[in-house]
Write a protein that holds these residues in place. Structure first.
Motif, PDB file in Angstrom:
ATOM      1  N   THR A   6       4.315  -4.718  -1.267  1.00 55.77           N
ATOM      2  CA  THR A   6       4.026  -6.150  -1.423  1.00 55.77           C
ATOM      3  C   THR A   6       5.269  -6.978  -1.121  1.00 55.77           C
ATOM      4  N   ALA A   7       6.429  -6.484  -1.551  1.00 55.93           N
ATOM      5  CA  ALA A   7       7.696  -7.198  -1.314  1.00 55.93           C
ATOM      6  C   ALA A   7       8.128  -7.102   0.150  1.00 55.93           C
ATOM      7  N   VAL A   8       7.882  -5.954   0.775  1.00 53.86           N
ATOM      8  CA  VAL A   8       8.346  -5.715   2.150  1.00 53.86           C
ATOM      9  C   VAL A   8       7.488  -6.458   3.177  1.00 53.86           C
ATOM     10  N   LYS A   9       6.184  -6.382   3.004  1.00 57.75           N
ATOM     11  CA  LYS A   9       5.200  -7.062   3.864  1.00 57.75           C
ATOM     12  C   LYS A   9       4.975  -6.427   5.234  1.00 57.75           C
ATOM     13  N   GLU A  10       6.032  -6.005   5.945  1.00 56.67           N
ATOM     14  CA  GLU A  10       5.811  -5.412   7.268  1.00 56.67           C
ATOM     15  C   GLU A  10       6.907  -4.403   7.599  1.00 56.67           C
ATOM     16  N   GLY A  11       6.594  -3.554   8.581  1.00 50.51           N
ATOM     17  CA  GLY A  11       7.575  -2.568   9.034  1.00 50.51           C
ATOM     18  C   GLY A  11       7.399  -1.220   8.369  1.00 50.51           C
ATOM     19  N   THR A  12       8.371  -0.354   8.591  1.00 47.72           N
ATOM     20  CA  THR A  12       8.320   0.999   8.035  1.00 47.72           C
ATOM     21  C   THR A  12       9.053   1.035   6.705  1.00 47.72           C
ATOM     22  N   CYS A  13       8.556   1.885   5.813  1.00 56.18           N
ATOM     23  CA  CYS A  13       9.113   1.959   4.461  1.00 56.18           C
ATOM     24  C   CYS A  13       9.288   3.413   4.038  1.00 56.18           C
ATOM     25  N   LEU A  14      10.517   3.766   3.742  1.00 52.53           N
ATOM     26  CA  LEU A  14      10.766   5.050   3.100  1.00 52.53           C
ATOM     27  C   LEU A  14      10.478   4.871   1.622  1.00 52.53           C
ATOM     28  N   VAL A  15       9.695   5.776   1.073  1.00 45.77           N
ATOM     29  CA  VAL A  15       9.486   5.825  -0.377  1.00 45.77           C
ATOM     30  C   VAL A  15      10.214   7.060  -0.870  1.00 45.77           C
ATOM     31  N   VAL A  16      11.094   6.884  -1.858  1.00 42.79           N
ATOM     32  CA  VAL A  16      11.839   8.022  -2.405  1.00 42.79           C
ATOM     33  C   VAL A  16      11.899   7.911  -3.926  1.00 42.79           C
ATOM     34  N   ALA A  17      11.628   9.024  -4.590  1.00 39.64           N
ATOM     35  CA  ALA A  17      11.681   9.049  -6.057  1.00 39.64           C
ATOM     36  C   ALA A  17      13.135   9.146  -6.516  1.00 39.64           C
TER      37      ALA A  17
ATOM     38  N   ILE B 280      -0.308  -0.483   5.196  1.00 41.27           N
ATOM     39  CA  ILE B 280      -1.259   0.274   4.367  1.00 41.27           C
ATOM     40  C   ILE B 280      -1.485  -0.376   3.008  1.00 41.27           C
ATOM     41  N   LEU B 281      -0.892  -1.531   2.777  1.00 37.31           N
ATOM     42  CA  LEU B 281      -0.983  -2.184   1.464  1.00 37.31           C
ATOM     43  C   LEU B 281      -2.429  -2.301   0.976  1.00 37.31           C
ATOM     44  N   ASP B 282      -3.339  -2.724   1.851  1.00 34.35           N
ATOM     45  CA  ASP B 282      -4.742  -2.865   1.427  1.00 34.35           C
ATOM     46  C   ASP B 282      -5.349  -1.527   1.015  1.00 34.35           C
ATOM     47  N   ASP B 283      -4.926  -0.441   1.684  1.00 31.24           N
ATOM     48  CA  ASP B 283      -5.407   0.893   1.304  1.00 31.24           C
ATOM     49  C   ASP B 283      -4.909   1.278  -0.095  1.00 31.24           C
ATOM     50  N   VAL B 284      -3.659   0.894  -0.400  1.00 30.70           N
ATOM     51  CA  VAL B 284      -3.105   1.176  -1.735  1.00 30.70           C
ATOM     52  C   VAL B 284      -3.917   0.418  -2.781  1.00 30.70           C
TER      53      VAL B 284
END
Length: 194
Positions: A81-92, A137-141
């Motif tokens: 939601t904060a990023v809005k566009e582009g690629t995002c690495l998710v890391v725990a 993919i925000l809407d899918d989330v």
């Protein structure tokens, strides 16, 4: 690439916040920020408690009140939601060996193949909490959460995903217990003193 660090878990098995434990004189959260800041447009930390002394260029967000405390998928929602566009690495935040080299490889695959997500597999296990996603993919989330599903795997089931076999790698080392933390500490401090 943007980086979303998930640091909002309860750390119940560790007994203290995993993001704030120290390895080699640095908090794990700081190690991750230092690792990914050079390759990130934005670094966003999703945390449900106050984090102090974090690099000024890092954005710290709390999970949305609607789903607060309901797991990592909510952290992904907050970050996207904060990023809005582009690629995002998710890391725990409990992966002290996560590397920008692997993140860059995942991002390259994602872009070249126009995927929604590039998710590594190591030792037969998928690692959606060290993976690269498109912000689109925000809407899918949101749909996944609205259906009452909280597992990241439920999200992946609706996306165009490539699973990438990585083989054995310290990138996926995961500290859930005190013993795993002490082992990670020994590995890092042993390497840094060589």
């Amino acid at each position: 690439m943007n980086t979303i660090i998930l640091a909002g878990g309860k750390s119940s098995r560790m007994g203290e916040n995993k993001a704030l434990v120290r390895i080699g004189g640095k908090r794990v959260i700081d190690r991750l920020i230092e690792e990914f800041l050079p390759v990130s447009e934005k670094v966003i930390v999703i945390a449900n408690e106050v984090f102090t002394l974090i690099d000024d260029s890092v954005l710290i967000l709390e999970d949305s009140e609607t789903y607060k405390g309901q797991g990592p998928l909510v952290g992904i929602l907050t970050g996207l939601t904060a990023v809005k566009e582009g690629t995002c690495l998710v890391v725990a935040c409990d992966m002290p060996f996560a590397s920008r080299e692997l993140a860059t490889l995942l991002e390259r695959t994602l872009i070249e193949k126009n995927l929604d997500a590039a998710v590594p597999i190591a030792d037969g296990q998928i690692h959606p909490l060290f993976a690269v996603y498109q912000a689109r993919i925000l809407d899918d989330v949101i749909s996944t959460l609205k259906e009452g599903k909280r597992a990241v795997k439920s999200l992946l089931d609706r996306l165009n995903v490539e699973y990438i076999e990585i083989g054995k790698s310290l990138d996926f080392w995961n500290m859930n217990t005190r013993e795993e933390y002490l082992e990670a500490k020994n590995i890092i401090e042993g390497n840094e003193s060589d």
